[in-house]
Scaffold this motif. Sequence first.
Motif, short mmCIF file in Angstrom:
data_model
loop_
_atom_site.label_atom_id
_atom_site.label_comp_id
_atom_site.label_asym_id
_atom_site.label_seq_id
_atom_site.Cartn_x
_atom_site.Cartn_y
_atom_site.Cartn_z
N ARG A 136 12.39 2.20 0.43
CA ARG A 136 13.12 3.20 -0.36
C ARG A 136 14.47 3.54 0.28
N ASP A 159 16.11 1.15 -2.11
CA ASP A 159 16.21 1.74 -3.44
C ASP A 159 17.49 2.59 -3.57
N SER A 212 -1.31 -10.38 -0.75
CA SER A 212 -2.32 -9.87 0.18
C SER A 212 -2.77 -8.51 -0.34
N ASN A 214 -4.72 -4.90 -0.78
CA ASN A 214 -5.14 -3.78 0.06
C ASN A 214 -6.27 -3.01 -0.62
P1 NAD Z 1 7.14 2.03 -1.44
O1 NAD Z 1 6.45 2.59 -2.61
O2 NAD Z 1 8.11 2.87 -0.70
O3 NAD Z 1 7.83 0.66 -1.90
C1 NAD Z 1 8.48 -0.18 -0.95
C2 NAD Z 1 9.38 -1.14 -1.65
O4 NAD Z 1 8.60 -2.00 -2.48
C3 NAD Z 1 10.42 -0.52 -2.56
O5 NAD Z 1 11.53 -0.09 -1.83
C4 NAD Z 1 10.73 -1.69 -3.50
O6 NAD Z 1 11.66 -2.57 -2.95
C5 NAD Z 1 9.37 -2.37 -3.61
N1 NAD Z 1 8.69 -1.91 -4.83
C6 NAD Z 1 7.88 -0.84 -4.98
N2 NAD Z 1 7.46 -0.73 -6.26
C7 NAD Z 1 8.05 -1.76 -6.93
C8 NAD Z 1 8.03 -2.20 -8.28
N3 NAD Z 1 7.31 -1.57 -9.22
N4 NAD Z 1 8.75 -3.30 -8.59
C9 NAD Z 1 9.46 -3.98 -7.67
N5 NAD Z 1 9.51 -3.61 -6.37
C10 NAD Z 1 8.82 -2.52 -6.02
O7 NAD Z 1 6.10 1.48 -0.37
P2 NAD Z 1 5.24 2.27 0.68
O8 NAD Z 1 5.12 3.73 0.31
O9 NAD Z 1 5.60 1.94 2.05
O10 NAD Z 1 3.88 1.53 0.35
C11 NAD Z 1 2.73 2.09 0.60
C12 NAD Z 1 1.65 1.31 -0.14
O11 NAD Z 1 1.64 -0.05 0.33
C13 NAD Z 1 0.33 1.91 0.12
O12 NAD Z 1 -0.31 2.08 -1.11
C14 NAD Z 1 -0.36 0.85 0.96
O13 NAD Z 1 -1.75 0.81 0.68
C15 NAD Z 1 0.32 -0.42 0.54
N6 NAD Z 1 0.21 -1.45 1.59
C16 NAD Z 1 -0.30 -2.62 1.21
C17 NAD Z 1 -0.51 -3.60 2.14
C18 NAD Z 1 -1.15 -4.87 1.71
O14 NAD Z 1 -1.80 -5.50 2.49
N7 NAD Z 1 -0.96 -5.25 0.45
C19 NAD Z 1 -0.16 -3.41 3.48
C20 NAD Z 1 0.41 -2.18 3.83
C21 NAD Z 1 0.58 -1.20 2.86
#
Ligand code: NAD
Length: 281
Positions: A136, A159, A212, A214
């Motif tokens: 963000r 963002d 991946s 979660n």
């Molecule tokens: P966030 O919501 O701040 O998003 C981070 C970035 O992801 C944004 O800046 C944007 O570039 C991109 N993004 C987000 N939504 C998008 C969309 N709809 N379209 C395109 N790009 C998009 O991220 P955060 O708050 O750091 O994330 C936290 C989440 O990530 C938690 O829910 C956590 O569970 C998850 N997470 C997942 C994994 C995994 O293994 N998949 C690992 C760590 C965290």
Amino acid sequence: MPTKIIRKEELIPGRTSLMLLDAPHVAAAARPGNFVMLRVDEKGERFPLTIADADPAAGAISIVFLVMGKSTDALNRLRAGDSIADVCGPLGRATHIEKTGTVICTGGGTGIAAMHHIAKGHHQAGNHVVAAIGARSENLLLFRRELESFCPEVLVSTDDGSAGRKGLVTELLKDRLSGDPSVREVVAVGPVPMMKAVVATVKPFKTPVTVSLNAMMVDGMGMCGACRVSLDGETRFTCVDGPEFDGNLVDFDELQQRLAAFKSQEKISHDLYREQCGCAV
Ligand code: NAD
Ligand code: FES
């Protein structure tokens, strides 16, 4: 067995922390894509965290976590020298890595840390790794320096435009794919809406895309069913069949609904915990 915290760093104070753990058996066997199940203390719940890095020579692994609820809040109260009651792993299937050419590793927010280990694996296999990372704001960008140390290209978006290109990480990805038909694979780790958007962005290019997931987990070993996800209508368990899957097959809307199912209970539990700790709710 209690696992000692060698080092703790608050990457984003009060929000995201990194811990280096003394876990020689986990470090020796850990591969990119693996995760560990943790229990902060003997009465705590078990929860999964992806291994962000592993150093077999030092016998240490790194975990990075977002303070989201009671258990991650309790974990974040520990300091270097303290111990975590249980760290079980490595769990899950390792990332499928072979030397193919150019691979774009996409990370969103906290997911960048988990993506880092996968990117490193592709680099060590001889692939040309492009890291596309989005957060963000600049202060929420994780592991940028670490990725720059081995990735020939690190593309950045925020963002709010405070670093790199203003916009979402999918916009970086679309531009990079448009300029290079030789990209062999896209990997995505981050929030569910981001991974869903990555799959939609990659679709027109017909490039394989791995995500991946979660999912919520209880045992992390394929026995409880808590982590089930639907892949092209078939049930899979994220802990033993994943956590990585072909993004084109994943039912992201169902995953998002399942992750939100206990939000109100999680909030009550976190608020109670903070009251007991004497913290403001
Ligand atoms: P966030 O919501 O701040 O998003 C981070 C970035 O992801 C944004 O800046 C944007 O570039 C991109 N993004 C987000 N939504 C998008 C969309 N709809 N379209 C395109 N790009 C998009 O991220 P955060 O708050 O750091 O994330 C936290 C989440 O990530 C938690 O829910 C956590 O569970 C998850 N997470 C997942 C994994 C995994 O293994 N998949 C690992 C760590 C965290
Ligand atoms: Fe229990 Fe996966 S967490 S089956």
